[in-house]
Design a protein around this motif. Structure first.
Motif, short mmCIF file in Angstrom:
data_model
loop_
_atom_site.label_atom_id
_atom_site.label_comp_id
_atom_site.label_asym_id
_atom_site.label_seq_id
_atom_site.Cartn_x
_atom_site.Cartn_y
_atom_site.Cartn_z
N THR A 7 0.83 -1.29 -0.11
CA THR A 7 0.05 0.01 -0.18
C THR A 7 0.86 1.28 0.04
O THR A 7 1.96 1.25 0.44
N THR A 8 0.41 2.43 -0.48
CA THR A 8 1.12 3.69 -0.34
C THR A 8 0.37 4.51 0.36
O THR A 8 -0.85 4.47 0.52
N GLN A 9 1.01 5.67 0.92
CA GLN A 9 0.31 6.56 1.81
C GLN A 9 -0.97 6.93 1.28
O GLN A 9 -1.88 6.97 2.02
N ASP A 10 -1.10 7.68 0.09
CA ASP A 10 -2.44 8.16 -0.26
C ASP A 10 -2.78 7.56 -1.84
O ASP A 10 -3.56 8.21 -2.42
N GLY A 11 -2.32 6.49 -2.21
CA GLY A 11 -2.25 5.99 -3.19
C GLY A 11 -3.45 4.80 -3.46
O GLY A 11 -3.92 4.37 -2.16
N GLY A 12 -3.70 4.39 -4.45
CA GLY A 12 -4.79 3.20 -4.74
C GLY A 12 -4.59 2.94 -6.22
O GLY A 12 -3.88 3.24 -6.99
N LEU A 13 -5.64 1.99 -6.42
CA LEU A 13 -5.44 1.49 -7.92
C LEU A 13 -6.82 2.04 -8.79
O LEU A 13 -7.67 2.17 -8.22
N CYS A 14 -6.51 2.51 -9.93
CA CYS A 14 -7.49 3.21 -10.90
C CYS A 14 -8.09 1.64 -11.64
O CYS A 14 -7.07 0.80 -12.21
N ARG A 15 -9.28 1.36 -11.48
CA ARG A 15 -9.69 0.29 -12.15
C ARG A 15 -10.65 0.69 -13.50
O ARG A 15 -11.63 -0.28 -13.92
N TYR A 16 -10.30 1.78 -13.90
CA TYR A 16 -11.17 2.14 -15.07
C TYR A 16 -10.88 1.16 -16.20
O TYR A 16 -11.77 0.77 -17.10
N ASN A 17 -9.68 0.82 -16.57
CA ASN A 17 -9.20 -0.06 -17.68
C ASN A 17 -8.75 -1.41 -17.08
O ASN A 17 -8.24 -1.36 -16.13
N PRO A 18 -8.69 -2.48 -17.88
CA PRO A 18 -7.76 -3.57 -17.43
C PRO A 18 -6.37 -3.44 -16.83
O PRO A 18 -5.85 -2.34 -17.25
N PRO A 19 -5.97 -4.53 -16.22
CA PRO A 19 -4.30 -4.35 -16.00
C PRO A 19 -3.64 -4.05 -17.23
O PRO A 19 -4.22 -4.79 -18.46
N VAL A 20 -2.54 -3.64 -16.64
CA VAL A 20 -1.59 -3.20 -17.96
C VAL A 20 -0.20 -3.85 -17.95
O VAL A 20 0.07 -4.20 -16.71
N SER A 21 0.62 -3.69 -18.92
CA SER A 21 2.23 -4.10 -18.69
C SER A 21 2.37 -5.43 -18.22
O SER A 21 2.95 -5.61 -17.06
N GLN A 22 1.88 -6.34 -18.72
CA GLN A 22 2.06 -7.80 -18.27
C GLN A 22 3.77 -8.18 -18.97
O GLN A 22 3.75 -8.70 -20.14
N PRO A 23 4.78 -8.09 -18.11
CA PRO A 23 5.98 -8.41 -18.78
C PRO A 23 6.30 -9.88 -19.22
O PRO A 23 7.24 -10.00 -20.02
N THR A 24 5.62 -10.67 -18.38
CA THR A 24 6.11 -12.18 -18.80
C THR A 24 4.64 -12.82 -18.72
O THR A 24 3.70 -12.58 -18.06
N PRO A 25 4.65 -13.97 -19.49
CA PRO A 25 3.42 -14.70 -19.40
C PRO A 25 2.68 -15.20 -18.15
O PRO A 25 1.70 -15.36 -17.92
N GLU A 26 3.87 -15.27 -17.17
CA GLU A 26 3.48 -15.84 -15.96
C GLU A 26 3.17 -14.63 -14.82
O GLU A 26 2.55 -14.97 -13.77
N ALA A 27 3.52 -13.55 -15.23
CA ALA A 27 3.49 -12.49 -14.33
C ALA A 27 1.97 -11.80 -14.66
O ALA A 27 1.26 -11.92 -15.62
#
Ligand code: SF4
Length: 70
Positions: free
Chosen positions: A22-42
């Motif tokens: 977790t970050t201090q005042d951060g969160g996740l934006c869920r407007y779009n699907p996840p991005v930047s899948q660096p490897t097939p397993e990640a």
């Protein structure tokens, strides 16, 4: 009226950070699907935003609105 900030947006998820960090005042934006899948397993990553960030897709939180699946 709520300000147009991520912290007041229906797509802001402050429950979990990527990698359960977790970050201090951060969160996740869920407007779009996840991005930047660096490897097939990640897993893809949700963009991390600050509560005071904003973008043009801002949508006010609705009472009893969307919640993340646990
Ligand atoms: S980046 Fe845009 S859509 Fe995502 S939480 Fe912030 S205001 Fe909402």
């Amino acid at each position: 009226m709520a300000s147009s900030a991520c912290g007041n947006c229906a797509f802001f998820d402050d429950h979990h950070g990527n990698n359960a960090a977790t970050t201090q005042d951060g969160g996740l934006c869920r407007y779009n699907p996840p991005v930047s899948q660096p490897t097939p397993e990640a897993h893809g990553l949700w963009p991390v935003v600050s509560e005071k960030d904003w973008c043009g897709h801002f949508a006010p939180e609705a009472v009893g609105g969307m919640t993340a699946a646990e």
